[in-house]
Design an enzyme around this catalytic site. Structure first.
Site, PDB file in Angstrom:
ATOM      1  N   LYS A  10       0.844  -1.196   0.000  1.00 55.18           N
ATOM      2  CA  LYS A  10       0.000   0.000   0.000  1.00 55.18           C
ATOM      3  C   LYS A  10       0.885   1.253   0.000  1.00 55.18           C
ATOM      4  O   LYS A  10       0.675   2.176  -0.766  1.00 55.18           O
ATOM      5  CB  LYS A  10      -0.903  -0.037   1.243  1.00 55.18           C
ATOM      6  CG  LYS A  10      -1.828   1.140   1.384  1.00 55.18           C
ATOM      7  CD  LYS A  10      -2.692   0.965   2.621  1.00 55.18           C
ATOM      8  CE  LYS A  10      -3.476   2.218   2.918  1.00 55.18           C
ATOM      9  NZ  LYS A  10      -4.262   2.099   4.145  1.00 55.18           N
ATOM     10  N   GLY A  35      -4.519  -1.955   5.582  1.00 57.13           N
ATOM     11  CA  GLY A  35      -3.673  -3.042   5.078  1.00 57.13           C
ATOM     12  C   GLY A  35      -4.230  -4.415   5.431  1.00 57.13           C
ATOM     13  O   GLY A  35      -4.283  -5.321   4.596  1.00 57.13           O
ATOM     14  N   ARG A  36      -4.685  -4.581   6.678  1.00 57.09           N
ATOM     15  CA  ARG A  36      -5.150  -5.914   7.116  1.00 57.09           C
ATOM     16  C   ARG A  36      -6.529  -6.273   6.543  1.00 57.09           C
ATOM     17  O   ARG A  36      -7.014  -7.372   6.766  1.00 57.09           O
ATOM     18  CB  ARG A  36      -5.118  -6.001   8.630  1.00 57.09           C
ATOM     19  CG  ARG A  36      -5.788  -4.854   9.364  1.00 57.09           C
ATOM     20  CD  ARG A  36      -5.385  -4.841  10.841  1.00 57.09           C
ATOM     21  NE  ARG A  36      -5.803  -3.628  11.524  1.00 57.09           N
ATOM     22  CZ  ARG A  36      -5.134  -2.480  11.526  1.00 57.09           C
ATOM     23  NH1 ARG A  36      -3.997  -2.368  10.851  1.00 57.09           N
ATOM     24  NH2 ARG A  36      -5.572  -1.430  12.196  1.00 57.09           N
ATOM     25  N   HIS A  53      -1.816 -32.386  19.809  1.00 56.14           N
ATOM     26  CA  HIS A  53      -0.630 -33.151  20.218  1.00 56.14           C
ATOM     27  C   HIS A  53       0.479 -32.222  20.670  1.00 56.14           C
ATOM     28  O   HIS A  53       1.646 -32.625  20.727  1.00 56.14           O
ATOM     29  CB  HIS A  53      -0.201 -34.063  19.071  1.00 56.14           C
ATOM     30  CG  HIS A  53      -1.299 -35.028  18.710  1.00 56.14           C
ATOM     31  ND1 HIS A  53      -1.479 -36.231  19.354  1.00 56.14           N
ATOM     32  CD2 HIS A  53      -2.325 -34.904  17.832  1.00 56.14           C
ATOM     33  CE1 HIS A  53      -2.558 -36.834  18.850  1.00 56.14           C
ATOM     34  NE2 HIS A  53      -3.097 -36.037  17.940  1.00 56.14           N
ATOM     35  N   GLU A  89      -3.428  -6.149  15.559  1.00 56.43           N
ATOM     36  CA  GLU A  89      -3.028  -4.856  15.002  1.00 56.43           C
ATOM     37  C   GLU A  89      -4.211  -3.880  15.083  1.00 56.43           C
ATOM     38  O   GLU A  89      -4.029  -2.677  15.210  1.00 56.43           O
ATOM     39  CB  GLU A  89      -2.557  -5.002  13.552  1.00 56.43           C
ATOM     40  CG  GLU A  89      -1.819  -3.779  13.046  1.00 56.43           C
ATOM     41  CD  GLU A  89      -1.128  -3.990  11.704  1.00 56.43           C
ATOM     42  OE1 GLU A  89       0.106  -3.908  11.641  1.00 56.43           O
ATOM     43  OE2 GLU A  89      -1.832  -4.214  10.708  1.00 56.43           O
ATOM     44  N   GLU A 126      10.859  -4.613   4.050  1.00 52.04           N
ATOM     45  CA  GLU A 126      10.937  -6.019   3.639  1.00 52.04           C
ATOM     46  C   GLU A 126      10.553  -6.175   2.174  1.00 52.04           C
ATOM     47  O   GLU A 126      11.223  -6.855   1.396  1.00 52.04           O
ATOM     48  CB  GLU A 126       9.987  -6.875   4.499  1.00 52.04           C
ATOM     49  CG  GLU A 126      10.391  -7.020   5.958  1.00 52.04           C
ATOM     50  CD  GLU A 126       9.857  -5.906   6.842  1.00 52.04           C
ATOM     51  OE1 GLU A 126       9.515  -4.812   6.326  1.00 52.04           O
ATOM     52  OE2 GLU A 126       9.797  -6.113   8.070  1.00 52.04           O
ATOM     53  N   LYS A 148      10.446   0.155  13.465  1.00 47.21           N
ATOM     54  CA  LYS A 148      10.934   0.320  12.087  1.00 47.21           C
ATOM     55  C   LYS A 148      12.018   1.400  12.046  1.00 47.21           C
ATOM     56  O   LYS A 148      13.050   1.253  11.400  1.00 47.21           O
ATOM     57  CB  LYS A 148       9.790   0.757  11.162  1.00 47.21           C
ATOM     58  CG  LYS A 148       8.746  -0.307  10.891  1.00 47.21           C
ATOM     59  CD  LYS A 148       7.725   0.227   9.877  1.00 47.21           C
ATOM     60  CE  LYS A 148       6.513  -0.654   9.781  1.00 47.21           C
ATOM     61  NZ  LYS A 148       5.457  -0.134   8.936  1.00 47.21           N
TER      62      LYS A 148
HETATM   63  O1  F6P Z   1       3.991  -2.484   9.647  1.00 44.21           O
HETATM   64  C1  F6P Z   1       2.650  -2.804   9.648  1.00 44.21           C
HETATM   65  C2  F6P Z   1       2.024  -2.593   8.294  1.00 44.21           C
HETATM   66  O2  F6P Z   1       1.919  -1.241   8.015  1.00 44.21           O
HETATM   67  C3  F6P Z   1       0.681  -3.282   8.186  1.00 44.21           C
HETATM   68  O3  F6P Z   1      -0.347  -2.544   8.720  1.00 44.21           O
HETATM   69  C4  F6P Z   1       0.585  -3.518   6.717  1.00 44.21           C
HETATM   70  O4  F6P Z   1      -0.376  -4.486   6.390  1.00 44.21           O
HETATM   71  C5  F6P Z   1       1.989  -3.959   6.403  1.00 44.21           C
HETATM   72  O5  F6P Z   1       2.806  -3.187   7.261  1.00 44.21           O
HETATM   73  C6  F6P Z   1       2.430  -3.776   4.976  1.00 44.21           C
HETATM   74  O6  F6P Z   1       2.305  -2.454   4.571  1.00 44.21           O
HETATM   75  P1  F6P Z   1       2.400  -2.049   3.046  1.00 44.21           P
HETATM   76  O7  F6P Z   1       1.297  -2.716   2.319  1.00 44.21           O
HETATM   77  O8  F6P Z   1       2.302  -0.564   3.023  1.00 44.21           O
HETATM   78  O9  F6P Z   1       3.742  -2.537   2.535  1.00 44.21           O
END
Ligand code: F6P
Length: 543
Positions: A203, A265-266, A382, A351, A209, A508
């Site tokens: 987004k 995002g979620r 288990h 979150e 990452e 971060k």
């Molecule tokens: O760090 C948390 C977060 O912002 C989440 O809320 C989100 O889903 C995820 O990182 C990924 O964010 P993006 O889609 O902006 O890379």
């Protein structure tokens, strides 16, 4: 933390607290014995799902009081406000309109933008499926790699895996999220560059990452396939609200699908972030998933609060977290295709509602989101079920089960285990019964007394059981929307904004400073002695 939960001046909160006091000796088994119609009264269906909530520590009065509490907070109005697009995400001054993304009426906010995005998404998916979309050497795409993290990963991965049985078989979908390059390389080892399409889902298009993985994937592609250097558009798509940033990465505008700030995002699997789902199961099945969610949205808006699945579940959560001291909640799918569901729910629940300041900008003095955890069953039986049955914690459980996945020798065992676990958690087994059994088997009374101490199962543990006939795209859509709305109702009652996530930012920022210190000399940043000590050990190990 002060455990008194008093959300407004309404007397309902005191009534609930008094009622809780009166339930000190509540025993589920007694309630079932007293009322043979308890199951009939306490199960409800809606939008493809059946919820049995009879194995909860509640009476009809408890439910009446909880519903009254929800009414006192104008829950119905709050639901309507979210769905019509009011700015319910107050700290970020924006709506939360994931429901608009699965509204087929054409009347939802931003309907035209949503339609345009899905048309573009469909065109791309169709081109890939038909072989019209080709890599830079003219070969059709056989593998799609979704690079994203959090909401740009967990939802798409969970759904794609759950709906494997609906795959069109046109492409294989892979998912990469972790900054640990092992994740990316384990996928790159499986794919051929000529026939691979990377989808960069972010987004913000700033997530470390995702950007690092995208960069490494691009370098890998260009090293293996020099022709790809001038043909990024053949091998890369992006889904982002920042098309400019995707452009800087080299992805042409034509290959960027939109995201909007009004989708969290979620909650974003419902947007073009879900393109990897459609790559696997096709746009028709993606739409069936959306239809299932829409059915739950309609149920959520129209069902009375006491018959409303997400509302009932959320009210039970409040009952346990704020009146019984529950700090944890297990979600146990007895359906292997839901194996990523608990992980998906962790982001959704924690979150969203892991907050300690309320909507009036005041510190919160009562517990909010419990820790959500779980695994696919019967694997958990288990490992951690020991703690559920005999541990000292108070952990309500959601059992989720499919009733009719087709003829199979395994399935009745799976379902039997699901029903057995909720039964055992409720009934337990008394010291007396175990002692008698041991003595009947020849043990001395003294030994049986001691052994029974260790073998007794207290029972009285609450659980919900959510069942559905078959895990179709519609059912999965309904199930996801059920949990999304449950989280929203919790947030209304806890008076928190479920749609921001500022807590993730600090780590971060610090990681950037630590990174600078790890790889560059001469930075002024000073950390605590522990962090500095570990940096020192790292540097020694690298020298
Ligand atoms: O760090 C948390 C977060 O912002 C989440 O809320 C989100 O889903 C995820 O990182 C990924 O964010 P993006 O889609 O902006 O890379």
């Amino acid at each position: 933390m002060n455990n008194t939960f008093k959300q407004t001046d309404s007397p309902i909160w005191d009534e609930l607290a008094d009622h809780r006091q009166s339930q000190q000796n509540f025993r589920l088994v007694e309630k079932f014995a007293e009322d043979p119609t308890r199951f009939d009264k306490m199960h409800v269906s809606g939008a493809n799902l059946i919820l049995d909530y009879s194995k909860n520590l509640v009476t009809e009065e408890t439910l009446t009081l909880l519903v009254k509490a929800a009414e006192s907070l104008n829950l119905k109005d709050r639901i309507a406000a979210m769905i019509r697009g009011d700015k319910v995400n107050t700290t970020e001054d924006r709506p939360a309109l994931h429901t608009a993304l699965r509204d087929f009426s054409g009347r939802a906010p931003f309907a035209a933008d949503i339609d345009a995005a899905f048309s573009k998404m469909k065109a791309i998916v169709d081109q890939v499926h038909s072989g019209q979309w080709m890599g830079c050497t003219g070969l059709r795409i056989t593998d799609v790699v979704n690079i994203g993290i959090g909401g740009s990963h967990l939802g798409p991965m969970m759904v794609t895996d759950a709906l494997k049985g609906f795959s069109k078989g046109a492409v294989k979908c892979h998912f990469v999220s972790n900054i640990d390059s092992t994740d990316l390389h384990s996928v790159l080892d499986l794919v051929a560059p000529e026939v691979t399409l990377f989808i960069i889902c972010s987004k913000s298009f700033t997530t470390l990452e995702t950007l690092q993985n995208a960069k490494t994937a691009k370098a890998w592609l260009e090293a293996k396939l020099p022709e790809a250097k001038n043909a990024t558009g053949k091998h890369f798509l992006a889904v982002s609200s920042k098309s400019g940033k995707a452009g800087e990465f080299g992805i042409p505008d034509t290959n960027v699908l939109p995201m909007w700030d009004w989708v969290g995002g979620r909650y974003s699997l419902w947007s073009a972030i879900g393109i990897s789902i459609a790559m696997s199961v096709g746009m028709d099945n993606f739409n069936r998933l959306r239809k299932g969610a829409e059915a739950m949205d309609q149920h959520f808006q129209s069902a009375s609060l006491d018959q409303n699945l997400p509302v009932l579940l959320a009210l039970l959560d409040i009952w346990y977290v704020n009146y019984w001291g529950g700090q944890s909640q297990a979600v146990l799918p007895y359906c292997h295709r839901l194996c990523y569901f608990p992980e998906f729910l962790q982001q959704l629940t924690m979150e969203s509602n892991g907050k300690s300041v309320d909507m009036n900008n005041k510190p919160i003095s009562y517990p909010t989101a419990p820790v959500t955890w779980g695994t696919v069953e019967t694997n958990g039986q288990h490992s951690f079920h020991q703690l559920l049955h005999q541990g000292t914690g108070f952990i309500p459980v959601d059992f989720i089960a499919e009733l009719n996945p087709g003829d199979d020798e395994h399935h009745a065992h799976l379902l039997a285990n699901c029903l057995a676990q909720s039964n055992a958690l409720m009934n337990g087994k008394s010291h007396e019964d175990i002692k008698t059994e041991l003595m009947d088997a020849g043990m001395t009374e003294q030994n049986a007394q001691v052994q029974a101490m260790h073998r007794q199962i207290p029972g009285n543990h609450p659980s919900n059981t959510i069942v559905f006939e078959r895990l179709t795209p519609e059912v999965l859509g309904s199930l996801i929307a059920l949990y999304e709305h449950r989280v929203f109702v919790q947030s209304v009652i806890w008076n928190i904004n479920a749609f921001d996530q500022f807590g993730v930012e600090l780590g971060k920022k610090i990681s950037q400073q630590v990174y600078t210190k790890l790889v560059e000399d001469g930075t002024d940043a000073e950390f605590d002695a522990s962090t500095e000590g570990l940096i020192g050990i790292y540097k020694k190990a690298k020298s």
